[in-house]
Design a protein around this motif. Structure first.
Motif, PDB file in Angstrom:
ATOM      1  N   UNK A   1      29.532  33.381 -53.153  1.00 12.29           N
ATOM      2  CA  UNK A   1      30.884  32.824 -53.055  1.00 12.29           C
ATOM      3  C   UNK A   1      31.166  31.905 -54.239  1.00 12.29           C
ATOM      4  N   UNK A   2      30.113  31.236 -54.737  1.00 16.44           N
ATOM      5  CA  UNK A   2      30.281  30.409 -55.934  1.00 16.44           C
ATOM      6  C   UNK A   2      30.737  31.249 -57.117  1.00 16.44           C
ATOM      7  N   UNK A   3      30.101  32.388 -57.298  1.00 18.50           N
ATOM      8  CA  UNK A   3      30.414  33.258 -58.433  1.00 18.50           C
ATOM      9  C   UNK A   3      31.836  33.812 -58.330  1.00 18.50           C
ATOM     10  N   UNK A   4      32.150  34.403 -57.166  1.00 14.33           N
ATOM     11  CA  UNK A   4      33.469  35.033 -57.023  1.00 14.33           C
ATOM     12  C   UNK A   4      34.581  33.975 -57.099  1.00 14.33           C
TER      13      UNK A   4
ATOM     14  N   UNK B   1      36.399  27.635 -51.416  1.00 13.53           N
ATOM     15  CA  UNK B   1      35.883  27.231 -52.732  1.00 13.53           C
ATOM     16  C   UNK B   1      36.896  27.415 -53.857  1.00 13.53           C
ATOM     17  N   UNK B   2      37.703  28.469 -53.756  1.00 12.69           N
ATOM     18  CA  UNK B   2      38.641  28.794 -54.837  1.00 12.69           C
ATOM     19  C   UNK B   2      39.504  27.585 -55.228  1.00 12.69           C
ATOM     20  N   UNK B   3      40.113  26.885 -54.255  1.00  7.87           N
ATOM     21  CA  UNK B   3      40.960  25.742 -54.651  1.00  7.87           C
ATOM     22  C   UNK B   3      40.209  24.663 -55.437  1.00  7.87           C
ATOM     23  N   UNK B   4      38.933  24.467 -55.140  1.00 11.20           N
ATOM     24  CA  UNK B   4      38.166  23.458 -55.882  1.00 11.20           C
ATOM     25  C   UNK B   4      37.951  23.903 -57.329  1.00 11.20           C
ATOM     26  N   UNK B   5      37.600  25.172 -57.514  1.00  6.02           N
ATOM     27  CA  UNK B   5      37.423  25.679 -58.880  1.00  6.02           C
ATOM     28  C   UNK B   5      38.752  25.570 -59.631  1.00  6.02           C
ATOM     29  N   UNK B   6      39.818  25.967 -58.942  1.00  6.45           N
ATOM     30  CA  UNK B   6      41.154  25.909 -59.531  1.00  6.45           C
ATOM     31  C   UNK B   6      41.451  24.496 -60.031  1.00  6.45           C
TER      32      UNK B   6
ATOM     33  N   UNK C   1      30.303  22.677 -57.741  1.00  5.49           N
ATOM     34  CA  UNK C   1      30.948  22.151 -56.532  1.00  5.49           C
ATOM     35  C   UNK C   1      31.035  23.243 -55.476  1.00  5.49           C
ATOM     36  N   UNK C   2      31.405  24.454 -55.920  1.00  2.55           N
ATOM     37  CA  UNK C   2      31.535  25.562 -54.972  1.00  2.55           C
ATOM     38  C   UNK C   2      30.200  25.822 -54.278  1.00  2.55           C
ATOM     39  N   UNK C   3      29.121  25.873 -55.058  1.00  3.37           N
ATOM     40  CA  UNK C   3      27.798  26.130 -54.476  1.00  3.37           C
ATOM     41  C   UNK C   3      27.423  25.007 -53.500  1.00  3.37           C
ATOM     42  N   UNK C   4      27.671  23.762 -53.917  1.00  6.29           N
ATOM     43  CA  UNK C   4      27.341  22.621 -53.060  1.00  6.29           C
ATOM     44  C   UNK C   4      28.118  22.679 -51.743  1.00  6.29           C
ATOM     45  N   UNK C   5      29.437  22.905 -51.858  1.00 11.18           N
ATOM     46  CA  UNK C   5      30.271  22.928 -50.649  1.00 11.18           C
ATOM     47  C   UNK C   5      29.844  24.044 -49.716  1.00 11.18           C
ATOM     48  N   UNK C   6      29.480  25.179 -50.315  1.00 11.77           N
ATOM     49  CA  UNK C   6      29.070  26.310 -49.502  1.00 11.77           C
ATOM     50  C   UNK C   6      27.769  25.997 -48.756  1.00 11.77           C
TER      51      UNK C   6
END
Lengths: 293, 259, 369
Positions: free
Chosen positions: B71-74, B140-145, B192-197
Motif C-alpha cells: 500500500x505504501x508503494x501504490x 495513505x494516498x492523502x498523506x502522500x499527496x 509515512x504511508x508505511x508507518x501508518x499502515x
C-alpha cells in the motif's frame, strides 16, 4: 502551446478516491435514509428511521459523553502542550526535544494502549505496587471508565498538539514580548496580550488536531472504556456488527462526518480570515501578468 | 530566565516523563520472570516465547509488512502523480479533487472503516488481506499527496517551463526534473504511508478477513485477555526496531535536507 | 542580415474580461537586440510567454523566420528563455544545468563536455562548474541561465526581466556583458524590462507598452528625443509638459502656440496641426538652460521664460531646479561642466531665466479643432 497533461496525472488519484472513498461514503449517506432489514442489513425503502432513532435518550447520552470526553481531552492536551511547545521553541536544543516528543509515537498505537493496561490494570504495575507497599489491601479498578479513556486520549494526541504549537511559537518574534514589557506590561500581561493572540492559529490547529480524532474515537473507549464512556464510534461498530442495524450505524456515521467537516470548515474560515488580515499579498500575487519584480 | 521559562520547563519535563514512563515500565517488565506485573526475578522467558512459540504473531507481522509495503508503494505512485497534477496544472474539477484528497485526513478513521466494510459487502468482495491493502492505500494516498504537494510548492512552475523551453518533452520533465525535485517529499510520503499502515488498527479491524490478521489486530486479540508479558517483549522489539529505523531515517532526512 | 526573425501579426490575449494584449504587430529583425518596455502589468511578459509557447494568444499570428509557429509546443520552437527568477534546476550542478538540453538530445559525452565548456567560457563561469545553483551568487545564477538558454543555439533568445533580481551596480555590469554576449552570438535578443535605462542603453530598438498596447516602436534615440505621445515621454525619463493652442504656423516647420499665462512658445511642428488646435508639447529638463541674468544674445526660435526657483536638488554631476513660471513648475537639469563654485550661483527663491531652442520641443498630443 503545450497540451494540458493535468488530467493524465490526476486520473489514478481521482479514480481511486472515487472508488474507495467517495462511493463508499455515498453508500453510507444513502443507507442512512433506508430501512432496517429483518435479518440486518438494509431494505431499499426510504425512511428517516436511522435519524429518528438518534433522538432516543441513549444516543443523546452517548453523543453528550462523546462531546464531553473529546472537549475535555482537547482542552487538557492544549493546556499541557502550550508550555511544552513554548519550552521547545525557546530552547537551544529544539531538534533534540522535538525528537524526544515524537519518538514514543513511533511505537505501535496498540502497544501504547497496552502499556497503560499493564500499568493501570487489575493485575497491573500500580496495583502490584500499592499492594506490595501495603497502601491498599485489595485490587483497585483504575481501568474501564471515562478517566482512563481521557488519560490515554491525552497521551495519544499530545504530540499532535505540541507540533503545530511549536511551529507557530517558533515563528513568533520574541522581541515583541520585550517591547510589551518596555511599554509597561507585566510578564503575564505580555504573554496573554501579545504572545497568545499572535499564536492563535497554532492554538486552533492544536485544538482541531485533538478534538476531531477524539470525537471519532473508537479503539481507546473500546479497549479502556466502560459503560460510562461509550462513544459514538463504539455505537457505530455495535450497530454494524452486533445489532446489524445498518441504517442506524450509517446515520451515526453521517453525524460524525458532518460534525467533523463542519469543525474543519469553521477552522479553515477562521484561519483564512487570519491570513487575509496578515498577508494580503498572497491573494494578489500570481496575477495575470507576472511583470512585478 | 524569567518565571514563565521555569514553569514551561517543569511542564515539559512532566510531559516527557508522561510519554516515557509507560514505555520504560513495559521494557522493564519484559525481563520479569513472573507472569504478573510484580517483580519475580530477571528472565528472558518471554522473549523465548515471543521468538519460538508465537507463530500466529509472526504470521501477523508478515501480513502487516506485506500490506505496508504494497500500500505504501501504490499510494506513493498515485499520490505523487496526483500532487504533480494538482500543483502544476489546471483542469476541470480540480477544486473538488483537492477536497476529496483532503477529506480522508480529517474524517474519523471509523467512518472510512465502516464505509469500506459496507462497500465491500455491497460489491460482494470477500474480506481478506487484499481488502486491507485497498483500505490502507485509500487512507495513505492523502498523506502522500500532502507531503509531495508541500515539497512541490517550494518550487516555481517556471522550472518546469524552463525544461520544456530547453527541449524537454512531458516525460523528460517528469523524470529528469519533477521527480528528482520532489524526491524528499515522495520519500517521506512513502515512509509515512508505511508507518501508518503498520500502525493502523481501527480501519483494519473492520475490513480484515479471517486469517488476514495484522500485527495490531493480533495485539488487540491478546490485550483482550489482559496482561501478557509476551506483549511486553514484543513492545521492546518494536521500540528497538523503531528507534533504529528512526535514527537511520533521521540520517536519511538530514542527508536530504543538506542536499 | 535581412528579413524578420520574430513577427507578430495582430496578437491579442484576453484573460477573462481583462485584455492583456491588443492587436500587437511587431516585426523584429534578425540579430536585433529588441526590448519590450513598459510598466508592471502592461502585457510585455504575456507577449514574451506567447513567443516562448507558454501561453496561447486569443487571436493573431506568430512567425519565426517567416514560419507560423503558434501550433508548436515550447520544446519544438527554436526559441529559448532566460527566466526572471533564472529557473535553474536546483538538483543539478552548473555543468548539468547547462548540459540539460544536450542530454535531452542524447548528444555524445565528449561533445557535451566541449560544448558546455565553451558556453560556460562565454559567460565566464568556468570556475563554478561543479557547484549547485544555491551556492551561486545572483549574478552567477544569471550567467548559468544565459549559458543554458544559448547552448541549443536558438534563433531567438528571450530575456524576461533578467536583471531585476540583481543590485544596481551588478545590473550595470551584467548589462554590458549581455551586450557583449549578444555581439558574440549574433542571434536575436528579445528583452523584457520595466527599466527604461536598461532598455535604452543596450537595445537596437525598443517597443514601449502600456495597458496591452504598443505606444511606440523606435530606436532609443527616437523614443527619447521624439516620444510619440505623453505616456512615452513621461515613461522614458523626466520631462515637462505644456499645453496651448496653435496661434500661428510658420513655413519653416514651426508653430507658435499660446499657452495663456506662460505666454507664446515656438515649437517644432512634428505633428500635423492647424491654427486653433490644442496641443500638448514636451521639452526635456536637460534641454533647458537656466541663468540668473537675462540671456540677451540668442539665436532665433528660442523660448525664454522668467520665473522663480522653488527648489534646488544638487546631485554632484548636475543640479535639478524646479522653476515656477506663472504657476507652472518647470524641471531644469543643469550639468556641472565647469566647476560649480566658480559660477554665479542661483539660490532658492531667486528670480531666474530659463530658455530652450524650439527644436527641442515636441508635440505629444494634438486635439484638432
Amino acid at each position: 502551446m503545450r497540451r494540458n497533461a493535468g488530467p493524465l496525472y490526476v486520473a489514478p488519484l481521482a479514480l481511486w478516491l472515487c472508488c474507495f472513498f467517495i462511493v463508499p461514503l455515498g453508500i453510507i449517506a444513502l443507507y442512512s435514509f433506508m430501512s432496517k432489514g429483518v435479518y440486518g442489513g438494509v431494505v431499499h425503502r426510504f425512511s428517516f428511521g436511522g435519524y429518528t432513532a438518534l433522538f432516543n435518550p441513549l444516543f443523546l447520552t452517548v453523543t453528550l459523553t462523546t462531546f464531553l470526553i473529546a472537549a475535555s481531552s482537547s482542552v487538557i492536551t492544549v493546556l499541557l502542550a502550550l508550555p511544552a511547545a513554548y519550552f521547545i521553541a525557546r530552547s537551544a536544543r529544539k531538534n533534540l526535544w522535538l525528537f524526544l516528543v515524537i519518538i514514543p509515537f513511533w511505537t505501535n498505537f496498540l502497544i501504547r494502549i497496552y502499556a497503560w493496561i499493564a500499568i493501570l490494570g487489575n493485575n497491573g504495575f500500580l496495583n502490584s505496587l500499592l499492594l506490595a507497599t501495603g497502601i491498599t489491601s485489595h485490587h483497585l479498578q483504575f481501568l474501564y471508565n471515562k478517566y482512563a479513556v481521557l488519560l490515554v486520549t491525552v497521551y495519544t494526541y499530545l504530540p499532535f498538539a505540541i507540533l503545530p504549537l511549536y511551529s507557530t511559537i517558533e515563528k513568533f518574534d520574541f522581541s515583541l514580548l520585550e517591547a510589551a514589557r518596555d511599554l509597561g506590561a507585566t510578564v503575564s500581561q505580555s504573554i496573554f496580550r501579545v504572545l497568545i493572540p499572535s499564536i492563535r492559529g497554532g492554538i486552533t490547529t492544536a485544538i482541531l488536531f485533538t478534538f476531531i480524532p477524539a470525537f471519532g474515537s473508537y479503539a481507546i473507549p473500546q479497549i479502556l472504556g466502560g459503560s460510562d464512556s461509550l462513544m459514538l464510534g463504539n455505537i457505530i461498530a455495535r450497530e454494524l456488527t452486533v445489532t446489524r442495524n445498518w441504517p442506524l450505524a450509517s446515520s451515526i456515521a453521517m453525524v460524525l462526518t458532518v460534525v467533523t467537516t463542519f469543525g474543519v470548515v469553521l477552522f479553515i474560515r477562521l484561519n483564512r480570515f487570519q491570513t487575509v488580515t496578515t498577508a494580503p499579498e498572497a491573494f494578489t500575487a500570481g496575477g495575470v501578468d507576472g511583470d512585478e519584480q | 530566565m524569567n518565571s514563565k521559562r521555569g514553569f514551561s520547563s517543569v511542564v515539559f519535563t512532566l510531559v516527557v516523563l508522561f510519554f516515557y514512563l509507560p514505555l520504560v515500565i513495559l521494557i522493564l517488565f519484559s525481563f520479569n520472570h513472573s507472569k504478573t506485573m510484580s517483580w519475580g526475578g530477571l528472565s528472558f522467558r518471554w522473549y523465548e516465547e515471543l521468538f519460538f512459540h508465537s507463530r500466529t504473531l509472526w504470521n501477523s507481522v508478515f501480513n502487516s509488512v506485506i500490506v505496508a509495503l504494497s500500500s505504501g508503494l501504490i499510494s506513493t505512485i498515485v499520490g505523487t502523480l496526483g500532487a504533480v497534477g494538482i500543483s502544476w496544472y489546471d483542469f476541470r474539477g480540480k477544486r473538488m479533487l483537492q477536497v476529496a484528497g483532503f477529506l480522508p485526513l480529517i474524517l474519523p478513521e471509523i467512518i472510512i472503516g465502516v464505509s469500506l466494510l459496507i462497500f465491500f459487502a455491497g460489491i460482494k468482495l470477500k474480506l481478506s488481506l487484499f481488502t486491507v491493502f485497498l483500505a490502507h492505500t485509500t487512507f495513505n494516498i492523502p498523506f502522500v499527496l500532502l507531503m509531495v504537494t508541500a515539497r512541490l510548492e517550494e518550487f516555481d512552475f517556471s522550472i518546469v517551463e524552463a525544461a520544456y523551453d530547453l527541449g524537454a518533452r512531458e516525460i523528460d520533465a517528469l523524470l529528469r526534473i519533477i521527480i528528482p525535485l520532489a524526491f524528499p517529499g515522495i520519500l517521506s510520503g512513502f515512509l509515512i504511508a508505511v508507518t501508518l499502515s503498520l500502525e493502523d488498527f481501527v480501519i483494519t479491524f473492520f475490513v480484515a478477513g479471517p486469517g488476514a490478521s495484522t500485527l495490531p489486530l493480533h495485539v488487540y486479540s491478546m490485550i483482550r485477555f489482559g496482561v501478557s508479558p509476551v506483549i511486553n517483549a514484543l513492545s521492546v522489539v518494536i521500540i528497538a526496531a523503531t528507534a533504529v529505523l528512526a535514527l537511520s531515517a533521521g540520517n536519511v532526512f538530514k542527508y536530504i535536507v543538506r542536499k | 542580415m535581412k528579413g524578420s526573425s520574430i513577427r507578430t501579426e495582430k496578437i491579442s490575449k484576453r484573460f477573462g474580461s481583462f485584455e492583456a494584449l491588443h492587436d500587437i504587430t511587431i516585426s523584429i529583425n534578425k540579430g536585433e537586440f529588441f526590448s519590450l518596455l513598459g510598466p508592471s502589468g502592461c502585457g510585455k511578459t504575456t507577449l514574451l510567454r506567447i513567443i516562448a509557447g507558454f501561453e496561447n494568444p486569443t487571436a493573431g499570428e506568430l512567425y519565426l523566420d517567416d514560419r507560423e509557429i503558434l501550433a508548436l509546443p515550447p520544446n519544438k520552437r527554436h526559441i529559448n528563455t532566460v527566466f526572471q527568477n533564472y529557473a535553474l534546476f536546483p538538483h543539478l550542478s552548473v555543468f548539468e544545468n547547462v548540459a540539460f538540453p544536450l542530454r535531452l538530445k542524447k548528444t555524445g559525452k565528449r561533445q557535451i563536455q566541449t560544448t558546455v565548456e565553451e558556453y560556460l567560457d562565454l559567460v565566464k563561469l568556468t570556475a563554478e562548474t561543479n557547484k549547485l545553483p544555491q551556492q551561486l551568487s545572483g549574478g552567477q545564477k544569471q550567467r548559468v541561465a544565459i549559458a543554458r538558454a544559448l547552448i541549443n543555439q536558438p534563433s531567438v533568445l528571450l530575456l524576461d526581466e533578467p536583471l531585476s533580481a540583481l543590485d544596481a551596480k551588478l545590473r550595470q555590469h551584467m548589462l554590458i556583458e549581455l551586450d557583449a554576449i549578444h555581439d558574440k552570438v549574433g542571434i536575436t535578443f528579445i528583452y523584457v524590462t520595466h527599466d527604461q535605462q536598461e532598455a535604452i542603453s543596450v537595445s537596437d530598438r525598443v517597443a514601449v507598452f502600456n495597458a496591452g498596447k504598443i505606444h511606440q516602436i523606435g530606436t532609443p534615440v527616437e523614443i527619447y528625443e521624439s516620444p510619440a505621445d505623453g505616456f512615452v515621454a513621461i515613461f522614458i525619463g523626466e520631462t515637462n509638459f505644456i499645453t496651448g493652442t496653435v496661434r500661428e504656423m510658420a513655413d519653416n516647420g514651426y508653430a507658435l502656440i499660446d499657452t495663456g499665462p506662460i505666454g507664446s512658445l515656438i515649437v517644432n511642428a512634428d505633428k500635423k496641426v492647424s491654427i486653433g488646435d490644442t496641443v500638448k508639447m514636451t521639452v526635456r529638463p536637460e534641454k533647458i538652460n537656466i541663468s540668473a541674468e537675462d540671456p540677451q544674445q540668442l539665436a532665433a526660435h528660442v523660448n525664454v521664460l522668467r520665473g522663480s526657483v522653488e527648489e534646488i536638488i544638487y546631485t554632484g554631476f548636475q543640479s535639478k531646479y524646479f522653476v515656477n513660471v506663472a504657476d507652472t513648475l518647470f524641471r531644469v537639469f543643469k550639468q556641472h561642466i565647469n566647476c560649480r563654485l566658480n559660477e554665479k550661483s542661483i539660490s532658492w527663491k531667486d528670480r531666474a531665466f530659463i530658455w530652450w531652442s524650439a527644436d527641442d520641443g515636441y508635440m505629444v498630443e494634438v486635439v484638432h479643432r
